[in-house]
Design an enzyme around this catalytic site. Sequence first.
Site, short mmCIF file in Angstrom:
data_model
loop_
_atom_site.label_atom_id
_atom_site.label_comp_id
_atom_site.label_asym_id
_atom_site.label_seq_id
_atom_site.Cartn_x
_atom_site.Cartn_y
_atom_site.Cartn_z
N LYS A 1 -11.50 -17.09 41.20
CA LYS A 1 -12.23 -16.68 42.41
C LYS A 1 -11.43 -17.06 43.65
O LYS A 1 -10.81 -18.13 43.69
CB LYS A 1 -13.61 -17.36 42.41
CG LYS A 1 -14.54 -16.88 43.53
CD LYS A 1 -15.92 -17.52 43.39
CE LYS A 1 -16.89 -17.05 44.45
NZ LYS A 1 -18.23 -17.65 44.29
N SER B 1 -24.20 -18.23 41.95
CA SER B 1 -23.08 -17.30 42.04
C SER B 1 -22.21 -17.13 40.81
O SER B 1 -21.36 -16.25 40.77
CB SER B 1 -22.18 -17.67 43.22
OG SER B 1 -22.77 -17.17 44.40
N SER C 1 -22.10 -14.53 44.33
CA SER C 1 -20.90 -14.17 45.03
C SER C 1 -19.66 -14.02 44.17
O SER C 1 -18.67 -13.43 44.61
CB SER C 1 -20.63 -15.21 46.13
OG SER C 1 -20.37 -16.47 45.55
N1 GLN Z 1 -26.85 -16.03 46.54
C1 GLN Z 1 -26.76 -17.37 47.01
C2 GLN Z 1 -26.38 -17.38 48.47
O1 GLN Z 1 -26.28 -16.36 49.01
C3 GLN Z 1 -25.82 -18.17 46.17
C4 GLN Z 1 -24.41 -18.10 46.55
C5 GLN Z 1 -23.53 -18.99 45.71
O2 GLN Z 1 -23.96 -19.51 44.67
N2 GLN Z 1 -22.32 -19.19 46.17
O3 GLN Z 1 -26.20 -18.40 49.08
#
Ligand code: GLN
Length: 475
Positions: free
Chosen positions: A71, A170, A146
């Site tokens: 990532k 994410s 994400s």
């Molecule tokens: N969807 C969550 C957010 O928008 C989680 C994001 C993540 O785990 N990096 O913060």
Amino acid sequence: MKIEDLKKSFREKSLSPITITEDLLEKIKKDDLNAYVTIDVKGAIAAAEAAEESFKKGKESPLTGIPIAIKDNICTKGIKTTCASNILSNFIPTYDAHVVEKLRAAGAVILGKANMDEFAMGSTTTTSNIGPTKNPWDKTKTPGGSSGGSAAAVAGGLCVASMGSDTGGSIRQPASFCGITGLKPTYGSVSRYGLVAFASSLDQIGPMARTAKDVATIYDVIKGHDKQDSTSVNMAYSPTPPKALDMKGIKIGVPREFFGEGLNPEIEKAVRDGTASFKELGATIVDIDLPHIRYGVAVYYIIATAEASSNLARYDGVRYGLRTGGAEDLINMYMETRAAGFNAEVKRRIMLGTYALSAGYYDQYYKKASQVRTLIIRDFNEAFKKCDMIAGPTTPTPAFGLTEMLDDPLSIYLLDIYTIPANLTGLPGLSIPCGFTGKKLPIGLQLMAPAFKEDMLLRAGISFQDHTTFHEARP
Ligand code: GLN
């Protein structure tokens, strides 16, 4: 291919790490999923050559020759690490993240950097500055986020496994949307050194792959104490035997709160069938309650934004990345750089977090959220007196349209309801494929366990996958 099968072919010389790497690099270049931000052709070929050499000498490590994507918020020495943000679009780290060092030492071939929501804030991979990643099962749908690039790359056959990060879901949510397996490890079990910080008390790096066995192999490589991360837990970490767990005598708790209003009926059915499979394997299913879980989303979006507003203060146009020219003085340089460098979602979070931490509001928001976080932790402590593991859906809906809900951030935040608790409590969570909707979109089942019980989670995942074929399906 699975890690074990690929390594067997390398050993028997029916496949070569170099050919596999070259094929994948070619495939990535031609592909339209937009799963990668950067491809490291030179580095990948060099690592594949070294792997081939190792196999010739009969020497191998757990990941020798295995092609992996990282990532783009995990630092890679000499390779751009952009966080899919304009503010870091030219940032080249001078060091490898601890996990990257460990993966390289274990023989992995790093193909490149995977697309993501800007600074890991999002659930759709649509806020990336290079444009959205598409879901390989249906290219009009989001792969989740994400870590959407990491998930789509695995599901789309553009790598064997990948690394993601999980602050509120994410890793697990995109794994479920793309029909793969993803682990959010216990907070402190995998070093965050070299992970670009979003919300430091919630962030965790973890592996994504087709099977629980592959995820276990990678988790064993990356876990362990690292003195460069002050929250890394110093204890004896035992290896995960890559074997199915005998489910007899195991109690699986199913939280009533996970099956309420808002849960898609096809998902409910697939997850109930999934828990029934565990029962057939010998587990006992018990109902449990997590009464404070309904505050999880609210608590998360205060704590995560507060920590983000503090962490992202470092992007000031002086030390990292972008600086816009022409400002009259220092303050204007900061303002113009940050205005140009961040997109709307990141700005929204910085503003919300700054507000929640500001004098006069701190007690009302941040302090209160931290207190409710403790109540949620207590709910889980109580629940684990009644069961060994917890099972439920990973997400309330399957993958949705790439342009759906773009102007409705609150509705998207609410979809994190099942994944956020693992981050607020620090507990490990694993998403495994457990079915498909009528429209052929993957569904994920989430298993949670007490801290540092990844071996139990992963081995329960292996038992499930020995018994089912959802993880074998291809887009
Ligand atoms: N969807 C969550 C957010 O928008 C989680 C994001 C993540 O785990 N990096 O913060």
